[in-house]
Design a protein around this motif. Structure first.
Motif, PDB file in Angstrom:
ATOM      1  N   THR A  40      17.420 -17.488  26.474  1.00 33.36           N
ATOM      2  CA  THR A  40      17.921 -16.400  25.915  1.00 33.36           C
ATOM      3  C   THR A  40      16.596 -15.583  26.475  1.00 33.36           C
ATOM      4  OG1 THR A  40      19.356 -18.056  24.048  1.00 33.36           O
ATOM      5  CG2 THR A  40      18.428 -15.379  23.384  1.00 33.36           C
ATOM      6  N   MET A  41      15.765 -15.597  25.913  1.00 38.10           N
ATOM      7  CA  MET A  41      14.298 -14.854  26.032  1.00 38.10           C
ATOM      8  C   MET A  41      14.464 -13.687  27.144  1.00 38.10           C
ATOM      9  SD  MET A  41      11.901 -13.341  24.636  1.00 38.10           S
ATOM     10  CE  MET A  41      12.978 -13.588  22.761  1.00 38.10           C
ATOM     11  N   LEU A  42      14.564 -15.758  28.221  1.00 36.75           N
ATOM     12  CA  LEU A  42      14.785 -15.154  29.710  1.00 36.75           C
ATOM     13  C   LEU A  42      15.290 -14.288  30.229  1.00 36.75           C
ATOM     14  CD1 LEU A  42      12.736 -16.137  32.864  1.00 36.75           C
ATOM     15  CD2 LEU A  42      15.387 -17.937  32.732  1.00 36.75           C
ATOM     16  N   HIS A  43      16.585 -14.507  29.627  1.00 37.14           N
ATOM     17  CA  HIS A  43      17.583 -12.820  29.837  1.00 37.14           C
ATOM     18  C   HIS A  43      17.432 -12.186  29.233  1.00 37.14           C
ATOM     19  CE1 HIS A  43      20.893 -15.492  31.245  1.00 37.14           C
ATOM     20  NE2 HIS A  43      20.879 -16.159  31.212  1.00 37.14           N
ATOM     21  N   LYS A  44      16.409 -11.463  28.121  1.00 33.77           N
ATOM     22  CA  LYS A  44      15.744 -11.037  27.963  1.00 33.77           C
ATOM     23  C   LYS A  44      15.203  -9.886  28.067  1.00 33.77           C
ATOM     24  CE  LYS A  44      17.923 -11.399  23.074  1.00 33.77           C
ATOM     25  NZ  LYS A  44      17.558 -11.795  21.284  1.00 33.77           N
ATOM     26  N   VAL A  45      13.952 -10.506  28.691  1.00 31.04           N
ATOM     27  CA  VAL A  45      12.632 -10.092  29.742  1.00 31.04           C
ATOM     28  C   VAL A  45      12.917  -9.480  30.990  1.00 31.04           C
ATOM     29  CG1 VAL A  45      11.165 -10.999  27.420  1.00 31.04           C
ATOM     30  CG2 VAL A  45      11.358 -12.443  30.014  1.00 31.04           C
ATOM     31  N   SER A  46      14.381 -10.950  31.688  1.00 25.79           N
ATOM     32  CA  SER A  46      13.681 -10.244  33.078  1.00 25.79           C
ATOM     33  C   SER A  46      15.348 -10.808  33.734  1.00 25.79           C
ATOM     34  CB  SER A  46      12.815 -11.100  33.961  1.00 25.79           C
ATOM     35  OG  SER A  46      13.600 -11.152  35.241  1.00 25.79           O
ATOM     36  N   ARG A  47      16.413 -10.292  33.232  1.00 26.62           N
ATOM     37  CA  ARG A  47      17.423 -10.768  33.249  1.00 26.62           C
ATOM     38  C   ARG A  47      18.252 -10.983  34.999  1.00 26.62           C
ATOM     39  NH1 ARG A  47      23.176  -9.761  31.786  1.00 26.62           N
ATOM     40  NH2 ARG A  47      21.829  -9.291  30.112  1.00 26.62           N
ATOM     41  N   SER A  48      17.182 -10.053  35.991  1.00 28.51           N
ATOM     42  CA  SER A  48      17.554 -10.655  37.397  1.00 28.51           C
ATOM     43  C   SER A  48      16.541 -12.140  37.362  1.00 28.51           C
ATOM     44  CB  SER A  48      17.120  -9.932  38.237  1.00 28.51           C
ATOM     45  OG  SER A  48      15.454  -9.630  37.834  1.00 28.51           O
ATOM     46  N   PHE A  49      15.595 -12.018  37.028  1.00 25.31           N
ATOM     47  CA  PHE A  49      16.093 -13.141  37.072  1.00 25.31           C
ATOM     48  C   PHE A  49      15.995 -14.336  36.798  1.00 25.31           C
ATOM     49  CE2 PHE A  49      12.011 -17.030  36.871  1.00 25.31           C
ATOM     50  CZ  PHE A  49      11.633 -16.834  37.690  1.00 25.31           C
ATOM     51  N   ALA A  50      16.674 -14.436  35.749  1.00 27.35           N
ATOM     52  CA  ALA A  50      17.690 -14.865  34.922  1.00 27.35           C
ATOM     53  C   ALA A  50      18.501 -15.957  35.484  1.00 27.35           C
ATOM     54  CB  ALA A  50      17.837 -14.327  33.262  1.00 27.35           C
ATOM     55  N   LEU A  51      19.398 -14.691  36.655  1.00 22.82           N
ATOM     56  CA  LEU A  51      20.604 -14.343  37.352  1.00 22.82           C
ATOM     57  C   LEU A  51      19.723 -15.803  38.832  1.00 22.82           C
ATOM     58  CD1 LEU A  51      22.064 -11.489  37.279  1.00 22.82           C
ATOM     59  CD2 LEU A  51      23.022 -13.570  37.294  1.00 22.82           C
ATOM     60  N   VAL A  52      18.300 -15.169  39.520  1.00 28.49           N
ATOM     61  CA  VAL A  52      17.578 -15.756  40.506  1.00 28.49           C
ATOM     62  C   VAL A  52      17.764 -17.756  39.871  1.00 28.49           C
ATOM     63  CG1 VAL A  52      16.269 -15.883  41.964  1.00 28.49           C
ATOM     64  CG2 VAL A  52      17.223 -13.527  41.624  1.00 28.49           C
TER      65      VAL A  52
END
Length: 421
Positions: A40-52
């Motif tokens: 969840t934190m990954l999506h919040k601090v870097s949405r683009s990286f969370a997708l990649v």
């Protein structure tokens, strides 16, 4: 939004796919509290990286997720200009030890980054569940990065200082990812030089794009551009953002872009050596985004007013990057876009044209350019069928809205009449 769609109609499908992918990624968050926090934190601090990161298999994805969050937490401490140096330095140096301590936390940062540091025990708990090979790679890179950050807290003076700073905050990320890929037994261990260039290319692009945000940082400006470059154009780095210095600012910007392009050939070599398709996409998408961003920024005074890559183009890169031929095609297309913007009177024109030619030679020598469609730079080309469909859908929506308004209006009149009676 409608104007952007009409100008770039071929962005529509990739944008829809990106939206679906984002929703799917959110639904894949693990149920365990500490892993749920991490993703969840990954999506919040870097949405683009969370997708990649979703390109990777589950085991490697977990390791890369924790690696990213540990370094993001470290970076949050380094970025916080309100922390006194005598407090900050010991934390940076010892940060690699904190990943083993479920009780460690620290008050710094803002918004989601503050939550990450406050709840760092969740990251530590997840870290301790990783395989030992992953743990060792993350610990080693965190230790080296923290020590490097502790030594480079002042103004970046020379281009060598700039390369050293970028090595510690990003080149080491490239080295760490190569170690994680190797620990997963999916790739040979890549050379340190190529891994470093992968990080430097991304970091230098971000520092160019984020000039305005960094220079306006409160309570203290962040100055990452090397004095050796910007002092050729202005007396103070912050002077680049003022309108009266626009001409010199653009020349300085072009100098910075030229410097970043020094790493492009190494990046192409690194990606061409990858065997695992998931790791390839994970690595290739950000690199294409980087050269696309440099093409956007080059000779563009809006960098000093605030500029970002079109989201539709981002979606298109994510959707269409499947193979190395796509990478060669994208690098060739974006470097062609950059070449078309070169002003022969710019003091760095000869140097950047030389860089562009070197990049394009690698792409041409791959023998794949004639096997792909030029999907990166053709956004302005008309797509009549898609425009017709968009207008048809829009017409239906408008007719539906107007119909509902008419029905509601009639009901309102009938209700008012009934009330009077």
């Amino acid at each position: 939004m409608l104007g952007a769609i009409l100008k770039h109609p071929d962005d529509v499908v990739p944008l829809l796919k990106l939206k679906v992918a984002a929703k799917r990624a959110e639904k894949q968050i693990p149920p365990e509290p500490h892993w749920a926090f991490c993703y969840t934190m990954l999506h919040k601090v870097s949405r683009s990286f969370a997708l990649v990161i979703q390109q990777l298999g589950p085991e490697l994805r977990d390791a890369v997720c924790i690696f990213y969050l540990v370094l993001r937490a470290l970076d949050t401490v380094e970025d916080d200009t309100s922390i006194p140096t005598d407090v900050k330095v010991p934390i940076l140096i010892a940060f690699h030890q904190h990943v083993y301590d479920r009780d460690w936390h620290f008050a710094c940062g803002t918004n989601h980054y503050k939550v990450l540091i406050d709840e760092f025990h969740q990251v530590s708990t997840a870290f301790l569940e990783l395989g030992r090979g992953y743990q060792q790679a993350i610990e080693d890179i965190t230790m080296r990065m923290g020590a490097g950050m502790a030594n480079i807290l002042d103004l970046v003076e020379t281009v060598d200082d700039y390369d050293e700073y970028c090595h510690y905050v990003a080149g080491l990320v490239g080295l760490g990812l190569s170690k994680l890929f190797h620990a997963a037994k999916l790739e040979d261990l890549a050379s340190g030089e190529l891994s470093n260039s992968m990080g430097l290319f991304l970091q230098k692009t971000n520092l160019i794009l984020d000039y305005l945000e960094d220079i306006n940082e409160i309570p203290k400006s962040r100055m990452f551009w090397p004095r050796e470059i910007w002092s050729k154009y202005v007396n103070k780095l912050e002077e680049l953002k003022y309108d009266e210095n626009s001409a010199k600012a653009v020349e300085c910007l072009n100098d910075m872009v030229t410097n970043a392009l020094l790493h492009a050939e190494d990046c192409l070599q690194y990606m061409s050596n990858l065997r695992d398709s998931a790791i390839f996409r994970f690595c290739a998408i950000p690199q294409i985004m980087a050269i696309g961003t440099l093409a956007l920024c080059y000779n563009n005074v809006q960098v000093f007013r605030g500029v970002k890559m079109r989201r539709g183009l981002t979606a298109k890169v994510i959707d269409r990057t499947k193979s190395m031929s796509d990478v060669y095609g994208a690098f060739f297309d974006f470097s062609s876009m950059l070449k078309a913007k070169v002003d022969k009177n710019d003091p760095n024109a000869t140097r950047i044209l030389s860089r562009i030619e070197a990049i394009q030679k690698v792409c041409r020598d791959s023998g794949t350019l004639n096997k792909r469609r030029s999907y990166i730079v053709d956004g302005s080309k008309s797509n009549s069928a898609l425009i017709f469909i968009l207008f048809s859908i829009l017409s239906v929506i408008i007719a539906y809205v107007l119909s509902n308004r008419k029905i509601n209006f009639c009901k309102h009149i009938n209700s008012a009449t009934s009330y009077k009676v």
